[in-house]
Scaffold this active site. Sequence first.
Site, PDB file in Angstrom:
ATOM      1  N   ASP A 185      28.403  73.022 -23.633  1.00 20.42           N
ATOM      2  CA  ASP A 185      28.828  73.694 -22.402  1.00 20.42           C
ATOM      3  C   ASP A 185      30.132  74.400 -22.760  1.00 20.42           C
ATOM      4  OD1 ASP A 185      29.949  74.464 -20.011  1.00 20.42           O
ATOM      5  OD2 ASP A 185      29.647  72.554 -19.002  1.00 20.42           O
TER       6      ASP A 185
ATOM      7  N   PHE B   9      30.539  68.210 -16.032  1.00 18.40           N
ATOM      8  CA  PHE B   9      31.211  68.728 -14.847  1.00 18.40           C
ATOM      9  C   PHE B   9      30.249  68.746 -13.666  1.00 18.40           C
ATOM     10  CE2 PHE B   9      33.741  71.873 -12.326  1.00 18.40           C
ATOM     11  CZ  PHE B   9      34.804  71.014 -12.121  1.00 18.40           C
ATOM     12  N   ASP B  10      30.779  69.123 -12.492  1.00 18.04           N
ATOM     13  CA  ASP B  10      30.038  68.902 -11.250  1.00 18.04           C
ATOM     14  C   ASP B  10      28.685  69.602 -11.218  1.00 18.04           C
ATOM     15  OD1 ASP B  10      31.202  71.412 -11.044  1.00 18.04           O
ATOM     16  OD2 ASP B  10      32.056  71.108  -9.063  1.00 18.04           O
TER      17      ASP B  10
ATOM     18  N   LYS C 106      35.126  82.048 -16.981  1.00 19.55           N
ATOM     19  CA  LYS C 106      36.318  81.369 -17.492  1.00 19.55           C
ATOM     20  C   LYS C 106      36.835  82.118 -18.722  1.00 19.55           C
ATOM     21  CE  LYS C 106      34.382  77.917 -14.938  1.00 19.55           C
ATOM     22  NZ  LYS C 106      33.089  78.028 -14.231  1.00 19.55           N
TER      23      LYS C 106
ATOM     24  N   ALA D 258      32.194  76.843 -21.409  1.00 22.07           N
ATOM     25  CA  ALA D 258      32.979  77.635 -20.460  1.00 22.07           C
ATOM     26  C   ALA D 258      34.379  77.943 -20.980  1.00 22.07           C
ATOM     27  CB  ALA D 258      33.072  76.904 -19.120  1.00 22.07           C
TER      28      ALA D 258
ATOM     29  N   HIS E 233      31.192  68.111  -2.338  1.00 21.54           N
ATOM     30  CA  HIS E 233      32.593  68.519  -2.230  1.00 21.54           C
ATOM     31  C   HIS E 233      32.760  69.983  -1.837  1.00 21.54           C
ATOM     32  CE1 HIS E 233      31.244  69.212  -6.317  1.00 21.54           C
ATOM     33  NE2 HIS E 233      32.229  70.062  -6.516  1.00 21.54           N
TER      34      HIS E 233
ATOM     35  N   TYR F  80      17.020  98.923 -15.648  1.00 19.69           N
ATOM     36  CA  TYR F  80      16.426  97.627 -15.332  1.00 19.69           C
ATOM     37  C   TYR F  80      16.029  96.879 -16.597  1.00 19.69           C
ATOM     38  CZ  TYR F  80      13.428  94.154 -13.046  1.00 19.69           C
ATOM     39  OH  TYR F  80      12.875  92.976 -12.606  1.00 19.69           O
TER      40      TYR F  80
END
Length: 459
Positions: free
Chosen positions: A215, A124-125, A258, A217, A450, A72
């Site tokens: 970001d 992005f979304d 990704k 990714a 979406h 843990y």
Amino acid sequence: MELPFAESYRIKAVEAIKRSTRIEREQWIKEANYNLFALKSDYVFIDLLTDSGTGAMSDRQWSAMMLGDESYAGARSYYNLKDTVKEILGFNYFLPAHQGRAAENILFSAIIRKGNILPGNSHFDTTKGHIEFRQAVALDCTIEEANHTQLEVPFKGNVDVVKLEKVLKHYPREKIPAVVLTVTNNTAGGQPVSMENIKAVAALCNKYGVLLLIDAARFAENAYFIKTREPGYADKSIKEIVREMFSYADMMTMSAKKDAIVNIGGFMAFRSEELWKSCKKFCIMNEGFITYGGMSGRDMNALAVGLDESTEFDYLETRIRQVEYLGLRLDEYSIPYQRPAGGHAIFVDAKQVLPNVPREEFIAQTLGIELYMEAGIRGVEVGALLADRDPTTRENRYPALELLRLAIPRRTYTNNHMDVVAVALKNVYDRRDKITKGYSITYEEPIMRHFTVELERSE
């Protein structure tokens, strides 16, 4: 005679996928309320909905999973991943999360307040959703060339630095918690950002005292394009380019599903110990203790290996050349897409493919449904559905581009599958004059609609 190009891997395991009939697919998509997200995966033949968490892990990654420490607190796997983040990306402070949007939630909980402005290149979304959920504004400063799909511009994902500086001049420092730089720029078509542009954005952030958030990714794909397209980087390794890219940033978030080629995982990393400390409490509240953050030890081990593998040129060349291959096949049929081919996907220009569908009837979504009914291929709309409603007026937003994203999972499909995709799109394109109606919304959530929207055919 020059040898043909071949993949830099060989296949050890396979998964069966099922063909279906058009009659079956028409019934399945109707039952899904014409939402491609709502389809069962068993109803899909070639799944290009996303490249997130859908790649094939390597033997090294599977081996690393067997060595995962599930303690843990203070697990070896955490320190393994922490050391890898330091070595490859150059950040001293790090927090794991179960995926990228969880990392955004933690970071944005610490830095964003109501009324803030976060300029960047085509958020992005989930990024935009997290910003607007906090009643802040995601302000797009992408270069204008990104809105013209047939222009051959090597770094279409770039920030318009003139536009960005106007924003930074206009608003007081306390209104702008960060500039968000997405590499590669997904919404603009998986388009890369040049090192020159990264440096220019960082210089403006330093000038106006604003933090730079990357970001990340698809950072490795971005580094590949810098190496192959930008003068001065051809002789540098991918890992050297990556270290330089992140040297200009104050912090980063990553959906590791990704470019780290794992099925689950993400993280955020910081230069500032103070910012790391301010995020820790949100990690503990929303994800888990700071040495696992919603991830298992085995997944952290796989992520660490994935970061190493994805920053090797041979892997990236194989991955990106498959995307290029699909683009070349579409060229044979004169099917328009965001040019040049992006790093992780082909983004088909739905406005040009279906010129007779009204914008109010969701052009890219219509193309996605037609492609699914044609051959069982699932893509995803990057258009008016994803753009959502204006948070103030609640009117639909209509972006400059209506794109159908065909995101190619890493090390998963062969070029034979790409051939099927190309021919299926050709078949839709050949009957484009007969497609004059799209879809209307019968149910939607107030944000990021979406994912769960329900539609019906327009009459």
